[in-house]
Design a protein around this motif. Structure first.
Motif, PDB file in Angstrom:
ATOM      1  N   VAL A  21      31.393   7.036 -22.548  1.00  0.00           N
ATOM      2  CA  VAL A  21      31.886   8.029 -23.514  1.00  0.00           C
ATOM      3  C   VAL A  21      30.952   8.127 -24.719  1.00  0.00           C
ATOM      4  O   VAL A  21      30.644   9.228 -25.194  1.00  0.00           O
ATOM      5  N   VAL A  22      30.486   6.986 -25.212  1.00  0.00           N
ATOM      6  CA  VAL A  22      29.595   6.993 -26.377  1.00  0.00           C
ATOM      7  C   VAL A  22      28.302   7.730 -26.056  1.00  0.00           C
ATOM      8  O   VAL A  22      27.822   8.562 -26.844  1.00  0.00           O
ATOM      9  N   LEU A  23      27.722   7.457 -24.873  1.00  0.00           N
ATOM     10  CA  LEU A  23      26.475   8.136 -24.496  1.00  0.00           C
ATOM     11  C   LEU A  23      26.699   9.635 -24.308  1.00  0.00           C
ATOM     12  O   LEU A  23      25.880  10.455 -24.763  1.00  0.00           O
ATOM     13  N   MET A  24      27.785  10.000 -23.643  1.00  0.00           N
ATOM     14  CA  MET A  24      28.062  11.416 -23.413  1.00  0.00           C
ATOM     15  C   MET A  24      28.291  12.159 -24.722  1.00  0.00           C
ATOM     16  O   MET A  24      27.748  13.255 -24.936  1.00  0.00           O
ATOM     17  N   LEU A  25      29.090  11.562 -25.593  1.00  0.00           N
ATOM     18  CA  LEU A  25      29.372  12.226 -26.855  1.00  0.00           C
ATOM     19  C   LEU A  25      28.131  12.297 -27.741  1.00  0.00           C
ATOM     20  O   LEU A  25      27.888  13.310 -28.410  1.00  0.00           O
ATOM     21  N   ALA A  26      27.346  11.240 -27.735  1.00  0.00           N
ATOM     22  CA  ALA A  26      26.102  11.266 -28.508  1.00  0.00           C
ATOM     23  C   ALA A  26      25.175  12.360 -28.004  1.00  0.00           C
ATOM     24  O   ALA A  26      24.528  13.063 -28.791  1.00  0.00           O
ATOM     25  N   GLY A  27      25.114  12.531 -26.678  1.00  0.00           N
ATOM     26  CA  GLY A  27      24.273  13.592 -26.138  1.00  0.00           C
ATOM     27  C   GLY A  27      24.792  14.970 -26.470  1.00  0.00           C
ATOM     28  O   GLY A  27      24.026  15.875 -26.817  1.00  0.00           O
ATOM     29  N   ALA A  28      26.122  15.151 -26.401  1.00  0.00           N
ATOM     30  CA  ALA A  28      26.698  16.466 -26.674  1.00  0.00           C
ATOM     31  C   ALA A  28      26.542  16.875 -28.128  1.00  0.00           C
ATOM     32  O   ALA A  28      26.456  18.067 -28.441  1.00  0.00           O
ATOM     33  N   THR A  29      26.500  15.906 -29.029  1.00  0.00           N
ATOM     34  CA  THR A  29      26.396  16.214 -30.468  1.00  0.00           C
ATOM     35  C   THR A  29      24.993  15.974 -31.014  1.00  0.00           C
ATOM     36  O   THR A  29      24.805  15.992 -32.232  1.00  0.00           O
ATOM     37  N   ALA A  30      24.029  15.744 -30.137  1.00  0.00           N
ATOM     38  CA  ALA A  30      22.667  15.433 -30.595  1.00  0.00           C
ATOM     39  C   ALA A  30      22.085  16.503 -31.522  1.00  0.00           C
ATOM     40  O   ALA A  30      21.415  16.165 -32.508  1.00  0.00           O
ATOM     41  N   PRO A  31      22.272  17.812 -31.249  1.00  0.00           N
ATOM     42  CA  PRO A  31      21.715  18.799 -32.182  1.00  0.00           C
ATOM     43  C   PRO A  31      22.244  18.649 -33.605  1.00  0.00           C
ATOM     44  O   PRO A  31      21.568  19.033 -34.558  1.00  0.00           O
ATOM     45  N   ALA A  32      23.468  18.087 -33.768  1.00  0.00           N
ATOM     46  CA  ALA A  32      24.044  17.944 -35.112  1.00  0.00           C
ATOM     47  C   ALA A  32      23.453  16.762 -35.857  1.00  0.00           C
ATOM     48  O   ALA A  32      23.149  16.841 -37.048  1.00  0.00           O
ATOM     49  N   TRP A  33      23.298  15.618 -35.153  1.00  0.00           N
ATOM     50  CA  TRP A  33      22.801  14.433 -35.850  1.00  0.00           C
ATOM     51  C   TRP A  33      21.316  14.172 -35.605  1.00  0.00           C
ATOM     52  O   TRP A  33      20.721  13.333 -36.282  1.00  0.00           O
ATOM     53  N   GLY A  72      19.470  14.943 -26.298  1.00  0.00           N
ATOM     54  CA  GLY A  72      20.891  14.943 -25.990  1.00  0.00           C
ATOM     55  C   GLY A  72      21.155  15.032 -24.500  1.00  0.00           C
ATOM     56  O   GLY A  72      22.021  14.327 -23.959  1.00  0.00           O
ATOM     57  N   LEU A  73      20.418  15.885 -23.812  1.00  0.00           N
ATOM     58  CA  LEU A  73      20.596  15.996 -22.365  1.00  0.00           C
ATOM     59  C   LEU A  73      20.225  14.700 -21.665  1.00  0.00           C
ATOM     60  O   LEU A  73      20.878  14.286 -20.691  1.00  0.00           O
ATOM     61  N   ARG A  74      19.190  14.033 -22.142  1.00  0.00           N
ATOM     62  CA  ARG A  74      18.811  12.764 -21.540  1.00  0.00           C
ATOM     63  C   ARG A  74      19.874  11.698 -21.769  1.00  0.00           C
ATOM     64  O   ARG A  74      20.148  10.868 -20.886  1.00  0.00           O
ATOM     65  N   LEU A  75      20.483  11.692 -22.948  1.00  0.00           N
ATOM     66  CA  LEU A  75      21.566  10.739 -23.204  1.00  0.00           C
ATOM     67  C   LEU A  75      22.742  10.998 -22.273  1.00  0.00           C
ATOM     68  O   LEU A  75      23.353  10.056 -21.739  1.00  0.00           O
ATOM     69  N   MET A  76      23.063  12.263 -22.080  1.00  0.00           N
ATOM     70  CA  MET A  76      24.182  12.587 -21.195  1.00  0.00           C
ATOM     71  C   MET A  76      23.865  12.215 -19.749  1.00  0.00           C
ATOM     72  O   MET A  76      24.735  11.719 -19.020  1.00  0.00           O
ATOM     73  N   VAL A 120      32.462  21.831 -22.326  1.00  0.00           N
ATOM     74  CA  VAL A 120      32.387  20.588 -23.108  1.00  0.00           C
ATOM     75  C   VAL A 120      33.751  20.245 -23.690  1.00  0.00           C
ATOM     76  O   VAL A 120      34.224  19.101 -23.591  1.00  0.00           O
ATOM     77  N   TYR A 121      34.413  21.236 -24.309  1.00  0.00           N
ATOM     78  CA  TYR A 121      35.713  20.983 -24.921  1.00  0.00           C
ATOM     79  C   TYR A 121      36.754  20.589 -23.868  1.00  0.00           C
ATOM     80  O   TYR A 121      37.540  19.654 -24.080  1.00  0.00           O
ATOM     81  N   ALA A 122      36.773  21.315 -22.744  1.00  0.00           N
ATOM     82  CA  ALA A 122      37.755  21.020 -21.700  1.00  0.00           C
ATOM     83  C   ALA A 122      37.544  19.627 -21.126  1.00  0.00           C
ATOM     84  O   ALA A 122      38.504  18.878 -20.909  1.00  0.00           O
ATOM     85  N   SER A 123      36.294  19.273 -20.888  1.00  0.00           N
ATOM     86  CA  SER A 123      36.007  17.945 -20.342  1.00  0.00           C
ATOM     87  C   SER A 123      36.397  16.857 -21.330  1.00  0.00           C
ATOM     88  O   SER A 123      37.006  15.849 -20.957  1.00  0.00           O
ATOM     89  N   GLY A 124      36.067  17.047 -22.603  1.00  0.00           N
ATOM     90  CA  GLY A 124      36.409  16.052 -23.607  1.00  0.00           C
ATOM     91  C   GLY A 124      37.910  15.874 -23.755  1.00  0.00           C
ATOM     92  O   GLY A 124      38.408  14.743 -23.870  1.00  0.00           O
ATOM     93  N   LEU A 125      38.660  16.980 -23.727  1.00  0.00           N
ATOM     94  CA  LEU A 125      40.117  16.890 -23.868  1.00  0.00           C
ATOM     95  C   LEU A 125      40.737  16.161 -22.676  1.00  0.00           C
ATOM     96  O   LEU A 125      41.575  15.260 -22.847  1.00  0.00           O
ATOM     97  N   CYS A 126      40.322  16.530 -21.459  1.00  0.00           N
ATOM     98  CA  CYS A 126      40.874  15.878 -20.266  1.00  0.00           C
ATOM     99  C   CYS A 126      40.512  14.396 -20.227  1.00  0.00           C
ATOM    100  O   CYS A 126      41.355  13.544 -19.923  1.00  0.00           O
TER     101      CYS A 126
END
Length: 427
Positions: free
Chosen positions: A238-250, A191-195, A40-46
């Motif tokens: 990007v918004v959908l991917m990030l929302a899915g990746a952070t879904a457990p937090a929000w 979150g997985l569905r959003l991604m 997740v971190y590597a993909s987001g940075l690239c």
């Protein structure tokens, strides 16, 4: 105007990606040994760095720097950097999707799948860089140009890049969608569905490469910067991917205000079925005055929904002696006859079961109104729900039953048949 829109969308997507990735890394302290998080971190940075190099404003700024250090590949070096960063980002996404699969769900196991994905991404990276360097691109105004037959090397570069991006996004979308289906309801599944949804927008983003190929074949050059349509697609992706990746937090915070709204909606969906049961069996209603007062509070809405479920089930139990034993066979007969004539067709097993249960309630209401019981094997027409494992599943099931009760032609046919039979008995 379109260049300004592209600049805003791309820089905003870059900012969201980098800040979101950093925030997730901070929130995941103590869990960074999880390989999935590293992808997740590597993909987001690239992806964030790649988005910073694609806007028209970036290309304009770089063009003012002269030939150094871009003289290696011409001005198009910036296009190469942005493309290869996006290629790596999507490759890491595919590895993320493989890392969350069960070991028996992937040929060669998870490690074998990850090695294959890494090899495919590395191969695509090296081949695409080689094709781009061999094309010998130069700058002509805002265009990246390959002269003579070298344009076909640039076409090959774009084709290879596009094929890899589409393939990796498809793999990611399919595998995350499969993982979401295996998970219980919750923030992680959402979150997985959003991604997975974000991959669809990502494919629209990549579709802009088709225009580049057409431009190359017709004019020998392509616009190095990203178009406004592609930039907006990138922002949504990007918004959908990030929302899915952070879904457990929000997800927990969202659920606190979403659950009461959903409970009120589901409460109203059950109203038609509950009303007829209460009219026939008034004793099923528990503390009506308290229920009306409690629905005004968030917790009261959920409590009222759960109470409504209990009342519906109590009503069904009270009506069991009145259920006609032939209800299941009548529904099957009606379904078969309508399917053969091109009418309404019940295709799924749970849809048939919900219709049978609704038809049993309708038949019991008719018999109870006439005071007619079926003492011989009264439970033959009673079809309980299919072993629901939680309150949310129970609510979803009874909503299907309520919908079938009010709208299914099979239920209406069973009700009419029971009514005719009771009239003939009385006559």
């Amino acid at each position: 105007m379109s260049d300004r829109l592209a600049d805003v969308a791309d820089y905003l997507a870059c900012l969201i990606t980098l800040v979101g990735t950093a925030a997730k890394a901070l929130s995941d302290r103590g869990r960074r040994s999880d390989p999935a998080l590293r992808y997740v971190y590597a993909s987001g940075l690239c992806l964030g760095l790649g988005l910073a190099t694609t806007p028209p404003a970036t290309f304009t700024a770089v063009s003012g720097l002269g030939s150094w250090p871009w003289s290696w590949f011409g001005f198009g070096c910036l296009r190469l950097v942005s493309d290869e960063l996006e290629l790596l980002a999507v490759g890491f996404l595919a590895m993320l999707a493989y890392s969350i699969q069960p070991p028996d769900g992937i040929r060669g196991g998870v490690r074998g799948g990850l090695r294959r994905q890494a090899a495919i991404t590395a191969g695509a990276f090296l081949l695409s860089v080689g094709a781009y360097v061999a094309a010998g691109t130069t700058q002509v105004g805002a265009l990246v140009v390959a002269h003579g037959r070298r344009r076909f090397l640039l076409v090959a570069y774009i084709g290879l890049l596009t094929a890899h991006l589409v393939w990796r996004l498809a793999v990611f979308g399919l595998l995350t969608g499969r993982a979401a289906r295996r998970m219980p309801p919750g923030a992680l599944r959402s979150g997985l569905r959003l991604m997975a949804s974000g991959t669809v927008i990502g494919l629209l983003w990549i579709a802009g490469n088709v225009n580049d190929v057409v431009d190359l074949l017709t004019t020998g050059g392509e616009i190095g910067a990203e178009s406004a349509a592609s930039a907006v697609s990138a922002l949504v992706c990007v918004v959908l991917m990030l929302a899915g990746a952070t879904a457990p937090a929000w997800g927990g915070h969202l659920a606190r205000w979403w659950r009461p709204l959903r409970a009120r909606y589901e409460y109203r969906r059950l109203e038609p079925l509950w009303s007829v049961l209460r009219a026939t069996v008034p004793a099923v209603e528990l503390l009506p005055e308290t229920a009306r007062a409690g629905r005004r509070t968030p917790h009261g809405a959920q409590f009222a929904l759960y109470r409504r479920i209990i009342e519906i089930r109590d009503g069904q139990l009270a009506l069991r002696p009145y259920v006609h034993p032939q209800v299941p066979s009548w529904v099957a007969e009606f379904t078969a006859s309508t399917a053969s004539t091109g009418g309404v067709r019940l295709r799924r097993r749970h849809e048939v079961a919900a219709t049978v249960e609704a038809a049993g309630i309708a038949a019991a209401l008719e018999a109870a109104g006439a005071g007619h019981r079926y003492p011989a094997e009264p439970s033959a027409g009673y079809v309980p729900s299919e072993g629901q494992v939680g309150i949310d599943e129970e609510v979803a099931w009874l909503i299907k039953v309520a919908d079938a009760f009010t709208a299914s032609p099979a239920v209406a046919r069973v009700r009419s048949r029971v009514r005719d039979e009771l009239n003939s008995v009385r006559g």
